[in-house]
Scaffold this motif. Structure first.
Motif, PDB file in Angstrom:
ATOM      1  N   TRP A 176      -3.813 -10.437  71.698  1.00 53.43           N
ATOM      2  CA  TRP A 176      -2.732 -11.672  73.594  1.00 53.43           C
ATOM      3  C   TRP A 176      -1.993 -11.799  74.437  1.00 53.43           C
ATOM      4  O   TRP A 176      -2.213 -10.646  75.380  1.00 53.43           O
ATOM      5  CB  TRP A 176      -3.118 -13.135  72.831  1.00 53.43           C
ATOM      6  CG  TRP A 176      -4.180 -13.483  73.638  1.00 53.43           C
ATOM      7  CD1 TRP A 176      -4.948 -13.463  75.070  1.00 53.43           C
ATOM      8  CD2 TRP A 176      -4.074 -15.257  74.211  1.00 53.43           C
ATOM      9  NE1 TRP A 176      -5.327 -14.499  75.713  1.00 53.43           N
ATOM     10  CE2 TRP A 176      -4.637 -15.345  75.158  1.00 53.43           C
ATOM     11  CE3 TRP A 176      -3.212 -15.992  72.548  1.00 53.43           C
ATOM     12  CZ2 TRP A 176      -4.854 -16.828  75.126  1.00 53.43           C
ATOM     13  CZ3 TRP A 176      -3.122 -17.681  73.523  1.00 53.43           C
ATOM     14  CH2 TRP A 176      -4.998 -17.725  74.646  1.00 53.43           C
ATOM     15  N   THR A 196      -2.317  -7.293  75.590  1.00 53.56           N
ATOM     16  CA  THR A 196      -3.403  -6.751  76.173  1.00 53.56           C
ATOM     17  C   THR A 196      -2.859  -7.337  77.479  1.00 53.56           C
ATOM     18  O   THR A 196      -3.171  -7.004  78.086  1.00 53.56           O
ATOM     19  CB  THR A 196      -5.002  -7.664  75.916  1.00 53.56           C
ATOM     20  OG1 THR A 196      -4.695  -8.667  75.603  1.00 53.56           O
ATOM     21  CG2 THR A 196      -4.751  -6.230  74.605  1.00 53.56           C
ATOM     22  N   THR A 197      -2.398  -8.839  77.264  1.00 52.83           N
ATOM     23  CA  THR A 197      -1.981  -9.404  78.727  1.00 52.83           C
ATOM     24  C   THR A 197      -0.186  -8.147  79.720  1.00 52.83           C
ATOM     25  O   THR A 197      -0.452  -8.510  80.243  1.00 52.83           O
ATOM     26  CB  THR A 197      -1.961 -10.843  78.903  1.00 52.83           C
ATOM     27  OG1 THR A 197      -2.674 -11.255  77.776  1.00 52.83           O
ATOM     28  CG2 THR A 197      -1.611 -11.612  79.789  1.00 52.83           C
ATOM     29  N   TRP A 210      -6.978  -3.633  81.346  1.00 53.46           N
ATOM     30  CA  TRP A 210      -6.142  -3.886  79.879  1.00 53.46           C
ATOM     31  C   TRP A 210      -6.206  -5.413  80.757  1.00 53.46           C
ATOM     32  O   TRP A 210      -6.681  -6.540  79.706  1.00 53.46           O
ATOM     33  CB  TRP A 210      -5.073  -3.682  80.282  1.00 53.46           C
ATOM     34  CG  TRP A 210      -4.575  -2.310  79.830  1.00 53.46           C
ATOM     35  CD1 TRP A 210      -4.440  -1.052  79.999  1.00 53.46           C
ATOM     36  CD2 TRP A 210      -4.409  -2.911  78.609  1.00 53.46           C
ATOM     37  NE1 TRP A 210      -4.182   0.279  79.568  1.00 53.46           N
ATOM     38  CE2 TRP A 210      -4.060  -1.176  78.007  1.00 53.46           C
ATOM     39  CE3 TRP A 210      -4.712  -3.167  77.624  1.00 53.46           C
ATOM     40  CZ2 TRP A 210      -3.873  -0.403  76.475  1.00 53.46           C
ATOM     41  CZ3 TRP A 210      -4.225  -2.581  75.490  1.00 53.46           C
ATOM     42  CH2 TRP A 210      -3.709  -1.764  75.293  1.00 53.46           C
ATOM     43  N   SER A 268      -7.876  -8.126  77.930  1.00 50.68           N
ATOM     44  CA  SER A 268      -7.097  -9.549  77.554  1.00 50.68           C
ATOM     45  C   SER A 268      -7.763 -10.591  77.740  1.00 50.68           C
ATOM     46  O   SER A 268      -7.258 -11.522  76.807  1.00 50.68           O
ATOM     47  CB  SER A 268      -6.051  -9.651  78.709  1.00 50.68           C
ATOM     48  OG  SER A 268      -5.809 -10.963  78.665  1.00 50.68           O
ATOM     49  N   THR A 300      -8.650 -13.279  75.286  1.00 53.27           N
ATOM     50  CA  THR A 300      -8.632 -14.411  75.591  1.00 53.27           C
ATOM     51  C   THR A 300     -10.271 -15.612  74.969  1.00 53.27           C
ATOM     52  O   THR A 300     -10.407 -17.034  74.507  1.00 53.27           O
ATOM     53  CB  THR A 300      -8.696 -15.093  77.369  1.00 53.27           C
ATOM     54  OG1 THR A 300      -7.661 -14.814  77.239  1.00 53.27           O
ATOM     55  CG2 THR A 300      -8.543 -16.600  77.336  1.00 53.27           C
TER      56      THR A 300
END
Length: 216
Positions: free
Chosen positions: A126, A129-130, A148, A152, A156
């Motif tokens: 998490w 990717t964020t 990306w 993300s 989620t």
């Protein structure tokens, strides 16, 4: 793309159904009335009062990211750059705060240490990717940012997928202990969501490539 027209409505329905469940189960009723939480309360050493201080932000921020992320993926969102940017900031902040909350929640995950490790792995996915999505837009790399942030949101959406996978495990393998069902459910959900995302990105690249070849 046809795949987007199918995937997005399904995601919306599942996201809103989960949100409805969370509101009913944890906001209208008490977390202690949920089956998995009531099981934790059987352990006298479980710090329920402190746990709630981490649990509520985790749930509320998770739902916010889930709903905002679903909207951000739409063309309608991109047609309003100012709103898209503001919601993107809320999405990113919600996740980055949640990333800090998850480790404590993971310590008391149903299934013990294997589940704790699985949820920490999820937390790392998490975060990575964020952060990559945020870094990309700071560098003005819009396409990379979209890719990306889609990854993300795939992480989620494990918020949803995990519950479906866990229900399937309980239905197909009712004797599987939670110490296996929970971590397996997390890993399968991560792999499934990222696989669908990479397939979608591959389809999009293929479609874009063919469109470019058709331009004279």
């Amino acid at each position: 793309m046809r795949s987007k027209k199918v995937i997005l409505p399904v995601m919306y329905v599942l996201a809103y159904l989960l949100t409805f469940y969370v509101v009913i189960q944890y906001l209208i009723y008490k977390p202690s009335q949920a089956g998995m939480v009531s099981a934790k309360l059987q352990d006298a050493s479980f710090p329920y009062a402190v746990w709630k201080l981490f649990f509520y932000p985790h749930i509320l921020l998770g739902v916010a990211a889930l709903l905002i992320g679903a909207y951000q993926l739409t063309n309608r969102s991109r047609r309003n750059p100012v709103l898209h940017k503001r919601l993107g900031r809320v999405y990113g902040i919600a996740i980055l705060i949640n990333v800090l909350v998850v480790p404590y929640i993971a310590l008391y995950a149903t299934g013990g240490t294997p589940s704790t490790i699985a949820f920490l792995v999820l937390d790392v996915f998490w975060l990575v990717t964020t952060v990559e999505g945020i870094r990309s837009i700071w560098s003005k790399k819009v396409l990379r940012h979209r890719q990306w942030m889609l990854r993300s949101y795939a992480i989620t959406f494990v918020f949803v997928t995990f519950r479906i996978v866990l229900a399937a495990e309980q239905l197909l393998l009712p004797d599987m202990p939670f110490s296996l069902a929970f971590p397996i459910g997390v890993y399968v959900s991560i792999a499934l969501n990222l696989a669908v995302t990479e397939w979608y990105l591959g389809q999009r690249r293929h479609h874009t490539g063919h469109s470019a070849k058709g331009v004279v």
